[in-house]
Design an enzyme around this catalytic site. Structure first.
Site, PDB file in Angstrom:
ATOM      1  N   ASP A 203       0.864  -1.185   0.000  1.00 27.16           N
ATOM      2  CA  ASP A 203       0.000   0.000   0.000  1.00 27.16           C
ATOM      3  C   ASP A 203       0.892   1.224   0.000  1.00 27.16           C
ATOM      4  O   ASP A 203       2.120   1.122  -0.143  1.00 27.16           O
ATOM      5  CB  ASP A 203      -0.941  -0.011   1.211  1.00 27.16           C
ATOM      6  CG  ASP A 203      -2.270   0.674   0.924  1.00 27.16           C
ATOM      7  OD1 ASP A 203      -2.246   1.835   0.492  1.00 27.16           O
ATOM      8  OD2 ASP A 203      -3.322   0.053   1.132  1.00 27.16           O
ATOM      9  N   HIS A 273      -2.581   3.172  -4.676  1.00 23.74           N
ATOM     10  CA  HIS A 273      -1.976   2.699  -3.429  1.00 23.74           C
ATOM     11  C   HIS A 273      -0.559   2.207  -3.701  1.00 23.74           C
ATOM     12  O   HIS A 273      -0.134   1.161  -3.198  1.00 23.74           O
ATOM     13  CB  HIS A 273      -2.834   1.606  -2.789  1.00 23.74           C
ATOM     14  CG  HIS A 273      -4.131   2.117  -2.227  1.00 23.74           C
ATOM     15  ND1 HIS A 273      -4.177   2.941  -1.128  1.00 23.74           N
ATOM     16  CD2 HIS A 273      -5.410   1.933  -2.635  1.00 23.74           C
ATOM     17  CE1 HIS A 273      -5.449   3.247  -0.867  1.00 23.74           C
ATOM     18  NE2 HIS A 273      -6.215   2.656  -1.771  1.00 23.74           N
ATOM     19  N   ASP A 336      -8.529  -0.164  -6.259  1.00 25.81           N
ATOM     20  CA  ASP A 336      -9.417   0.821  -5.633  1.00 25.81           C
ATOM     21  C   ASP A 336      -8.715   2.159  -5.450  1.00 25.81           C
ATOM     22  O   ASP A 336      -7.492   2.252  -5.406  1.00 25.81           O
ATOM     23  CB  ASP A 336      -9.891   0.296  -4.271  1.00 25.81           C
ATOM     24  CG  ASP A 336      -8.750   0.123  -3.289  1.00 25.81           C
ATOM     25  OD1 ASP A 336      -7.736  -0.505  -3.681  1.00 25.81           O
ATOM     26  OD2 ASP A 336      -8.843   0.603  -2.149  1.00 25.81           O
ATOM     27  N   GLU A 337      -9.535   3.183  -5.301  1.00 23.26           N
ATOM     28  CA  GLU A 337      -9.113   4.531  -4.884  1.00 23.26           C
ATOM     29  C   GLU A 337      -7.931   5.046  -5.695  1.00 23.26           C
ATOM     30  O   GLU A 337      -7.037   5.709  -5.161  1.00 23.26           O
ATOM     31  CB  GLU A 337      -8.797   4.547  -3.384  1.00 23.26           C
ATOM     32  CG  GLU A 337     -10.021   4.257  -2.519  1.00 23.26           C
ATOM     33  CD  GLU A 337      -9.743   4.301  -1.030  1.00 23.26           C
ATOM     34  OE1 GLU A 337     -10.637   4.714  -0.275  1.00 23.26           O
ATOM     35  OE2 GLU A 337      -8.630   3.909  -0.620  1.00 23.26           O
ATOM     36  N   TRP A 403     -16.983  -3.375  -2.145  1.00 28.99           N
ATOM     37  CA  TRP A 403     -16.760  -2.724  -0.857  1.00 28.99           C
ATOM     38  C   TRP A 403     -17.530  -1.414  -0.717  1.00 28.99           C
ATOM     39  O   TRP A 403     -17.845  -0.997   0.396  1.00 28.99           O
ATOM     40  CB  TRP A 403     -15.270  -2.472  -0.621  1.00 28.99           C
ATOM     41  CG  TRP A 403     -14.674  -1.331  -1.391  1.00 28.99           C
ATOM     42  CD1 TRP A 403     -14.197  -1.365  -2.672  1.00 28.99           C
ATOM     43  CD2 TRP A 403     -14.469   0.018  -0.933  1.00 28.99           C
ATOM     44  NE1 TRP A 403     -13.717  -0.129  -3.037  1.00 28.99           N
ATOM     45  CE2 TRP A 403     -13.863   0.738  -1.993  1.00 28.99           C
ATOM     46  CE3 TRP A 403     -14.741   0.677   0.267  1.00 28.99           C
ATOM     47  CZ2 TRP A 403     -13.532   2.085  -1.890  1.00 28.99           C
ATOM     48  CZ3 TRP A 403     -14.412   2.023   0.384  1.00 28.99           C
ATOM     49  CH2 TRP A 403     -13.809   2.714  -0.691  1.00 28.99           C
ATOM     50  N   TYR A 428     -16.796  -3.748   7.569  1.00 28.06           N
ATOM     51  CA  TYR A 428     -15.495  -3.140   7.859  1.00 28.06           C
ATOM     52  C   TYR A 428     -15.275  -3.149   9.369  1.00 28.06           C
ATOM     53  O   TYR A 428     -15.940  -2.423  10.116  1.00 28.06           O
ATOM     54  CB  TYR A 428     -15.437  -1.716   7.295  1.00 28.06           C
ATOM     55  CG  TYR A 428     -14.906  -1.676   5.878  1.00 28.06           C
ATOM     56  CD1 TYR A 428     -15.323  -2.619   4.932  1.00 28.06           C
ATOM     57  CD2 TYR A 428     -13.986  -0.721   5.478  1.00 28.06           C
ATOM     58  CE1 TYR A 428     -14.829  -2.611   3.645  1.00 28.06           C
ATOM     59  CE2 TYR A 428     -13.486  -0.692   4.191  1.00 28.06           C
ATOM     60  CZ  TYR A 428     -13.905  -1.648   3.283  1.00 28.06           C
ATOM     61  OH  TYR A 428     -13.402  -1.636   2.006  1.00 28.06           O
ATOM     62  N   TRP A 478      -8.952  -2.956   8.513  1.00 22.16           N
ATOM     63  CA  TRP A 478      -7.946  -1.969   8.114  1.00 22.16           C
ATOM     64  C   TRP A 478      -7.302  -1.416   9.385  1.00 22.16           C
ATOM     65  O   TRP A 478      -7.982  -1.150  10.382  1.00 22.16           O
ATOM     66  CB  TRP A 478      -8.599  -0.852   7.306  1.00 22.16           C
ATOM     67  CG  TRP A 478      -9.254  -1.363   6.062  1.00 22.16           C
ATOM     68  CD1 TRP A 478     -10.586  -1.566   5.851  1.00 22.16           C
ATOM     69  CD2 TRP A 478      -8.609  -1.763   4.854  1.00 22.16           C
ATOM     70  NE1 TRP A 478     -10.812  -2.064   4.590  1.00 22.16           N
ATOM     71  CE2 TRP A 478      -9.613  -2.204   3.948  1.00 22.16           C
ATOM     72  CE3 TRP A 478      -7.278  -1.813   4.432  1.00 22.16           C
ATOM     73  CZ2 TRP A 478      -9.330  -2.654   2.663  1.00 22.16           C
ATOM     74  CZ3 TRP A 478      -6.998  -2.261   3.148  1.00 22.16           C
ATOM     75  CH2 TRP A 478      -8.005  -2.677   2.282  1.00 22.16           C
TER      76      TRP A 478
END
Length: 769
Positions: A203, A273, A336-337, A403, A428, A478
């Site tokens: 990450d 990430h 993701d992201e 998610w 989560y 997380w």
């Protein structure tokens, strides 16, 4: 004994040795997850040190299962059983494992377990089924925390799971867990028949897996300087934090998990990430230079891999080493992201998009993921990623992990793609489990054990004909704010027990009431395995209000309505026979009140003692106040030079650090005592572009402000924080609120310059004048 499975439901071909016992005649065994079919019989079998475990000669798989059973019974029950490959002596009362060659099953995880006064038999086609039969036998042998011999109830169980993916994701990047801790979590998973461990290994904040072709990945990014005071020692030198897993350690963990029928799915994030990888090898990045940000921030970084051939050579080489360690069918690639400002600003990226005939950066991400997926397919593996991989198009054989709610799962199943449901916030595990002040740090929203159990892994939004694409569900932990192993365990358990049951058991054999009745036995088992689960949700939370001269009204409440709260005064501990709390208690100041939750006569949580003093009456901690906007609410630790020690935990909205005390009686005015603490504002907010909302300071270092009625209402108190700024840590401020007729909401804010250092309210005391 032959039996068949049809669409997840078990049909017994032979249960003649057992009769169905009415529910009220004998309690059913406390098994979790609930078996698909269970029939109680007459009598019991005594499991003791004299009991032998028999396995067929030469069956290494069943021998390994028997070894796990023997070792786990030794650890948790204190029993020492002998394993034998010799045929049982006629009439011998023993535990027998065998293969059922005639079993017809859609699911290789099926098993049959039979307990009678003559012994125990576990039959299965595969090692997986035999292992789950052994887990059920272990649960039968551990109904409580006692040690030594135990009577197993006569029972016949035919069992198979509802879903084939019953997972837990562990983030080892934001905070590092030792190999021993990963194994302890695997033990907890195995105790609940979970079978997939997704291991988040890369990450922005670090790279945790040794890659021999690229040693700088761990040499340069496995350790980082923590943000704030924790990152500097007493001499002003950097304090480094982190760790990584050697390939030998990772292989050992994979083998440990496999022995417990758990597949480890590694996650290597692309194209976002990627800050750690780009820090180690800047040529991989879109900008071609080391990232401007460090590795100690949380949130969404802008750094993306570029799309050069050399970058794909890097990714393919990394994945080849990963696949050599992890034999799992699935390889998780994140996806993701991946916010796109760098790609949007790069002439090279824009030229590549034109060359490929792609309309936008979403389609470029789809092309990127598809190229990575082609390499996995060539190696006989399957790509799985977060639901953003749906954007811009998706590879034909890709699996989607949803998610951002369940929309990704709905879309994937409709398109004919397999999917795993893992929606935030309910799955989560870094969210609080209750509003108790002693919950560990994490996300501020409360997701209770009951919320977890109520999740539907086959939602109505997915059409019945598409539900065949639902592989199962997964809980995610997380670890931005879970810096200790204990906190990881507390956030995972007991909610993961609920997820395990809804992933294994069909809806018609389970219920919330039945689950809670079985819960105390399962909590005892977790403790016996050395796993620390969160007890705070079971405890009552206390709030006080004045009740006349020298008396207070004590109200007890819980976010998780489970069990009965009993109480005692005067220093004694409550028992199940102590008075039950049914309504607020009026008690004299100076009373020592102790509470304890009981479920069916068994204690849940811990005894909580309070000395009912005037300071306790007049004080509220941050968790007892409202946040003003609820934009990004976190339960955060204050900054501290003692990185390993205890710190204050404060609930706050980091984008709007503002709290509200509702309906304070200001008719006499107050003397105010405030404790404030600072923390480093180490957040990358690429997906939250608005600035942090704070008041404009009137002194160089800023103030703690109290407004009447509204946050833009009259400013009635401004307490300078200059001395606190110079000292750091938790500081006390004192001041006054002038009298104002009636009751008013108080808005509690900070006036300060923009972060990186942000101040937060730990607690506030209002003492009437």
């Amino acid at each position: 004994m032959a039996f068949a499975f049809h669409k997840g439901l078990i049909i017994s071909a032979c249960v003649a040795a057992f009769s169905v016992i009415p529910a009220l005649a004998a309690p059913a065994p406390a098994l979790t997850p609930m078996p698909a079919q269970m029939t109680l019989g007459d009598g019991a079998f005594s499991l003791s040190d004299a009991t032998k475990i028999h396995v067929p000669a030469g069956d290494a798989e069943l021998m390994s299962v028997a070894t796990w059973l023997r070792d786990t019974l030794k650890t948790t029950r204190g029993l020492t059983l002998e394993i034998s490959e010799a045929a049982p002596v006629e009439g011998e009362k023993a535990v027998r494992f065998n293969r059922i060659q005639t079993l017809v099953a859609e699911d290789h995880e099926a098993y049959h377990l039979s307990v009678s006064s003559d012994g125990v038999t576990i039959g299965a086609v595969s090692r997986a089924g035999a292992f789950y039969g052994a887990v059920t036998l272990w649960q039968l042998a551990t109904p409580d925390a006692a040690k030594g011999a135990v009577d197993l109830p006569a029972v016949s169980i035919f069992d198979t799971p509802r879903f084939k993916w019953r997972g837990l994701m562990i983030d080892s990047v934001r905070h590092f867990q030792s190999p021993e801790e990963i194994k302890r979590l695997i033990d907890g998973m195995a105790s609940q028949k979970l079978n997939v461990l997704q291991w988040h290994l890369t990450d922005d904040q670090g790279w945790r897996l040794e890659i021999k072709a690229y040693p700088d990945l761990t040499a340069k990014t496995a350790f980082r300087q923590e943000a704030g005071a924790a990152g500097v020692d007493g001499q002003g030198k950097p304090v480094m934090y982190g760790g990584f897993y050697t390939q030998a350690e990772a292989r050992d963990i994979v083998a440990y998990a496999a022995a417990r029928n758990i597949t480890v799915v590694p996650e290597i994030d692309v194209p976002g990430h990627a800050t750690a990888a780009i820090t180690a090898y800047p040529e991989l990045g879109t900008e071609g230079t080391p990232p401007k940000q460090g590795l100690s921030d949380w949130g969404v970084y802008p750094n993306l891999y570029n799309v050069r051939d050399g970058t794909f050579t890097f990714i393919d080489t990394v994945l080849d080493e990963v696949m050599d360690i992890f034999p799992s069918q699935y390889i998780h690639v994140g996806g993701d992201e991946a916010i796109k400002p760098q790609w949007e600003a790069s002439p090279e990226i824009q030229a590549k998009m034109k060359e490929l005939g792609l309309k936008n950066e979403m389609e470029l991400q789809s092309w990127f993921i598809d190229r990575v997926g082609q390499h996995l397919t060539e190696k006989g593996r399957r790509l799985i990623g977060w639901d953003e991989i749906l954007e811009g198009g998706i590879a034909p054989d890709a699996t989607v992990m949803s998610w951002r709610g369940i929309d990704g799962a709905v879309a994937a199943a409709k398109l004919g793609h397999d999917t795993v449901l893992s929606p935030a916030p309910v799955l989560y595990l870094n969210h609080r489990q209750s509003g108790a002040p002693d919950e560990p740090p994490g996300r501020g929203q409360i997701i209770t054990l009951k919320d977890a159990y109520a999740f539907n892994p086959a939602p109505d939004e997915i059409a019945p004909e598409a539900r065949k694409h639902i592989l199962g569900l997964q809980g995610n932990i997380w670890t931005e704010h879970a810096r200790t192993d204990e906190r990881v365990e507390r956030q995972v358990f007991p909610r993961m027990v609920a997820f395990a049951e809804i992933g294994w058991s069909a809806p018609d054999v389970r219920s919330w009431q039945g689950f809670t009745e079985r819960l105390p036995a399962d909590l005892n088992r977790l403790s016996a395995l050395g796993i620390r689960y969160d007890q705070a949700p079971f405890d009552a939370q206390l709030s006080l209000a004045p009740a006349g001269a020298a008396r207070v009204m004590a109200t007890l409440s819980k976010d998780l309505e489970l069990g009965e709260v009993h109480y005692a005064t005067g220093g004694s501990l409550p028992t199940a026979k102590s008075p039950a709390y049914t309504e607020p208690l009026t008690l004299p100041l100076g009373t020592k009140l102790t509470t304890q939750t009981f479920l069916n006569g068994q204690p849940l949580g811990k005894p909580k003692s309070y000395l009912l003093t005037r300071p306790l009456l007049e004080t509220r901690v941050s968790q007892q106040l409202e946040t003003c906007a609820g934009k990004l609410v976190l339960n955060l630790e204050d900054d501290s030079t003692d990185f390993k020690g205890a710190r204050a935990v404060i609930l706050m909205d980091i984008l709007n650090p503002c709290w509200i005390w509702r309906k304070a009686d200001t008719s006499k005015g107050f003397d105010v005592t405030v404790h404030i603490a600072d923390f480093p504002f180490n957040f990358q907010l690429g997906n939250h572009p608005d600035p942090v909302k704070v008041d404009t300071p009137t002194t160089p270092e800023g103030e703690f402000n109290i407004h009447l009625d509204r946050c833009d209402g009259p400013l009635v108190t401004a307490l300078p924080i200059g001395k606190a700024v110079r000292r750091g840590g938790v500081n006390e401020l004192r001041g006054q609120i002038p009298a104002a007729a009636g009751s008013h909401d108080l808005c509690l804010t900070f006036a300060q310059k923009a972060p990186p250092v942000q101040w937060a309210l730990k607690d506030i005391r209002l003492s009437p004048k």
